[in-house]
Design a protein around this motif. Sequence first.
Motif, mmCIF file in Angstrom:
data_model
loop_
_atom_site.group_PDB
_atom_site.id
_atom_site.type_symbol
_atom_site.label_atom_id
_atom_site.label_comp_id
_atom_site.label_asym_id
_atom_site.label_seq_id
_atom_site.Cartn_x
_atom_site.Cartn_y
_atom_site.Cartn_z
ATOM 1 N N VAL A 107 -25.193 -33.884 12.483
ATOM 2 C CA VAL A 107 -24.275 -34.390 11.201
ATOM 3 C C VAL A 107 -24.900 -34.043 10.007
ATOM 4 N N HIS A 108 -23.756 -33.125 9.334
ATOM 5 C CA HIS A 108 -23.784 -32.518 8.026
ATOM 6 C C HIS A 108 -22.896 -33.084 7.032
ATOM 7 N N ARG A 109 -22.913 -32.642 5.885
ATOM 8 C CA ARG A 109 -21.681 -33.045 4.730
ATOM 9 C C ARG A 109 -21.489 -31.482 4.316
ATOM 10 N N ASP A 110 -20.255 -31.134 4.186
ATOM 11 C CA ASP A 110 -19.669 -29.983 3.578
ATOM 12 C C ASP A 110 -20.051 -29.868 2.136
ATOM 13 N N GLY A 111 -19.942 -28.723 1.757
ATOM 14 C CA GLY A 111 -20.260 -28.257 -0.037
ATOM 15 C C GLY A 111 -19.389 -27.414 -0.231
ATOM 16 N N VAL A 112 -18.337 -27.644 -1.119
ATOM 17 C CA VAL A 112 -17.368 -26.649 -1.795
ATOM 18 C C VAL A 112 -17.761 -26.465 -3.174
ATOM 19 N N ALA A 113 -18.169 -25.225 -3.894
ATOM 20 C CA ALA A 113 -18.135 -25.000 -5.357
ATOM 21 C C ALA A 113 -16.964 -25.217 -5.808
ATOM 22 N N SER A 114 -17.124 -25.573 -7.287
ATOM 23 C CA SER A 114 -16.076 -25.964 -8.000
ATOM 24 C C SER A 114 -15.490 -24.514 -8.493
ATOM 25 N N ASP A 115 -16.002 -23.554 -8.514
ATOM 26 C CA ASP A 115 -15.120 -22.149 -8.763
ATOM 27 C C ASP A 115 -15.092 -21.420 -7.761
ATOM 28 N N LYS A 144 -7.352 -25.664 -2.332
ATOM 29 C CA LYS A 144 -7.141 -25.874 -0.778
ATOM 30 C C LYS A 144 -7.817 -26.735 -0.095
ATOM 31 N N ALA A 145 -9.272 -26.791 -0.432
ATOM 32 C CA ALA A 145 -10.165 -27.315 0.213
ATOM 33 C C ALA A 145 -9.976 -28.975 -0.260
ATOM 34 N N LYS A 146 -9.821 -29.047 -1.606
ATOM 35 C CA LYS A 146 -9.583 -30.662 -2.112
ATOM 36 C C LYS A 146 -8.480 -31.160 -1.450
ATOM 37 N N LYS A 147 -7.458 -30.390 -1.262
ATOM 38 C CA LYS A 147 -6.319 -31.132 -0.763
ATOM 39 C C LYS A 147 -6.324 -31.292 0.803
ATOM 40 N N GLU A 148 -7.375 -30.689 1.186
ATOM 41 C CA GLU A 148 -7.423 -31.030 2.977
ATOM 42 C C GLU A 148 -8.780 -31.851 3.114
ATOM 43 N N SER A 149 -9.196 -32.354 2.062
ATOM 44 C CA SER A 149 -10.722 -33.101 2.179
ATOM 45 C C SER A 149 -10.185 -34.518 2.629
ATOM 46 N N VAL A 150 -9.023 -34.961 2.530
ATOM 47 C CA VAL A 150 -8.592 -36.312 2.870
ATOM 48 C C VAL A 150 -7.497 -36.537 3.543
ATOM 49 N N ILE A 151 -7.040 -37.250 4.440
ATOM 50 C CA ILE A 151 -5.793 -37.524 5.026
ATOM 51 C C ILE A 151 -5.779 -39.266 4.831
ATOM 52 N N GLU A 152 -4.464 -39.975 5.341
ATOM 53 C CA GLU A 152 -4.245 -41.128 5.252
ATOM 54 C C GLU A 152 -3.929 -41.427 6.614
ATOM 55 N N ILE A 153 -4.805 -42.519 6.966
ATOM 56 C CA ILE A 153 -4.366 -43.085 8.465
ATOM 57 C C ILE A 153 -4.409 -44.529 8.314
ATOM 58 N N ASP A 154 -3.347 -45.173 8.728
ATOM 59 C CA ASP A 154 -3.133 -46.553 8.841
ATOM 60 C C ASP A 154 -3.271 -47.048 7.445
ATOM 61 N N GLY A 155 -2.772 -46.424 6.346
ATOM 62 C CA GLY A 155 -2.716 -46.852 5.035
ATOM 63 C C GLY A 155 -4.157 -46.678 4.302
ATOM 64 N N LYS A 156 -5.335 -46.036 4.970
ATOM 65 C CA LYS A 156 -6.706 -45.685 4.238
ATOM 66 C C LYS A 156 -6.917 -44.310 4.147
ATOM 67 N N VAL A 215 -19.240 -33.701 8.204
ATOM 68 C CA VAL A 215 -18.386 -34.850 8.291
ATOM 69 C C VAL A 215 -17.906 -35.126 6.788
ATOM 70 N N GLY A 216 -16.965 -34.817 6.226
ATOM 71 C CA GLY A 216 -16.103 -34.775 4.775
ATOM 72 C C GLY A 216 -17.244 -33.889 4.225
ATOM 73 N N SER A 217 -17.126 -33.469 2.607
ATOM 74 C CA SER A 217 -17.698 -33.043 1.743
ATOM 75 C C SER A 217 -17.922 -33.643 0.458
ATOM 76 N N ASN A 218 -18.447 -32.621 -0.248
ATOM 77 C CA ASN A 218 -18.754 -33.396 -1.789
ATOM 78 C C ASN A 218 -17.435 -33.724 -2.441
ATOM 79 N N LEU A 219 -16.478 -33.473 -1.976
ATOM 80 C CA LEU A 219 -15.000 -33.788 -2.543
ATOM 81 C C LEU A 219 -14.590 -35.005 -1.790
ATOM 82 N N ASN A 220 -15.461 -35.677 -1.054
ATOM 83 C CA ASN A 220 -15.044 -37.181 -0.573
ATOM 84 C C ASN A 220 -16.130 -38.087 -1.116
#
Length: 423
Positions: free
Chosen positions: A305-313, A319-331, A393-398
């Motif tokens: 189990v890791h955590r992904d990392g996305v550089a700010s530049d 695109k990564a930030k937009k795809e980093s989170v979704i909404e499931i059952d209001g969460k 599992v997720g990234s630094n954007l989460n």
Amino acid sequence: MRVYYIKDRSIIYILTAIICLVIIFIGVKIISNLQSEETTQKTVDVVEVFTGNKENSIVIDESEDNIEYQSIEEPNFFMMVLGKSNAFIRSIYNEKYKNSDLLSRLKQTYMIDLEIDQKILKTQLPAIVSMTNFDNVKLGNRLSIANRSSNKANSYEELETFNELEVESGYSPLGNIAFVDDKYEEAIPTSAAGISRDEAMKAIESMAKPKAISVESNKPYVMIYHTHATEAYAPVSGARSEDKKYNVVGIGDMISEELNKRGHEVNHVENYHDQPSYTGSYGRSLSTIKSQLKKEKNLKVLIDVHRDGVASDASYYDKAKKESVIEIDGKRVATFFMVVGNDTPNRDKIVQFSNYIKTVSDMLYPGLCRKPVMKPYGKFNQYMSDYTLLIEVGSNLNTIEETRETAKLIGEVLDIALRGITQ
């Protein structure tokens, strides 16, 4: 009228060569004289090096009698010829190559080292830049990190090139990788409600899936571990933490707990393999895997189990930030994905297993699991079992809250997927 013939034509060739050299010498002298007459203004002349690369040139700055030039990359035939006829060019040539022997020239010409500057690394290999604070990475012709130490920890062939950079003097954790701010973007809702657990169990009975594995249900057959255990989530500052309330070890705890309460025996190894240094993490996790497999022969499924990392530049940051989170059952829930090392000998089996997990996830929670990523290099210790997962599992954007929600759902996905292939 008499006609004289020269029997030895080599004399003609020699005379022609001498004439050509004289012409070149005169031309250089004329140019040099023209330059010396322009003493009232600053001049910058560029003598092109005929290598086909415009960046390989000598820049001559004659302001205030100060001569400066840009180093060229390799000896050049034309520079050597001109150097024989002009003392100025010869002095530049000697300054650059006076310490260059035959062996080093052969190495420069044929060993073909690859230079990658930091800008390229930031946009194309954010995982590397996130660990380093250097200007250049020099990769040899076999695309392995140059100047590795002779330490036994670095002798494991499983140590990765692009995933784990060997840095002898330490590292700067995540460099300029940015964490989410307080202003959340609108989460992407799931594309469909998904199907129920019972419907998923029925669906996987007839679908293509990995070969079934035989396990003893009363003994641990799943091992969860962390090659990079200190990878953490917001609001932790510094991007790494040894506090499992905020790092991937805590996420591994939650996945393990979800599997245990569903009847799966899990061995969660909480070793911090990236301590005391990031260097050698995969070598240390490999030792742990071998040790655990020796103790318990029933272990078949290995999950790193890791955590992904996305550089700010990074070019794909938005695109990564937009795809980093979704909404499931209001969460708000962090997304996850699997990584496969292209160099692992059982690559096809790992790809099949990863795609199988994604398929099950898509049935239950569409959009939660992103497409598996095939890394161009690396084994990631995945050859130790055909049922190995490297999960980001997720990234630094989460945030840690978003990722904890993901851990619960991953436990549910794995429960159904493992029931479909165990007997």
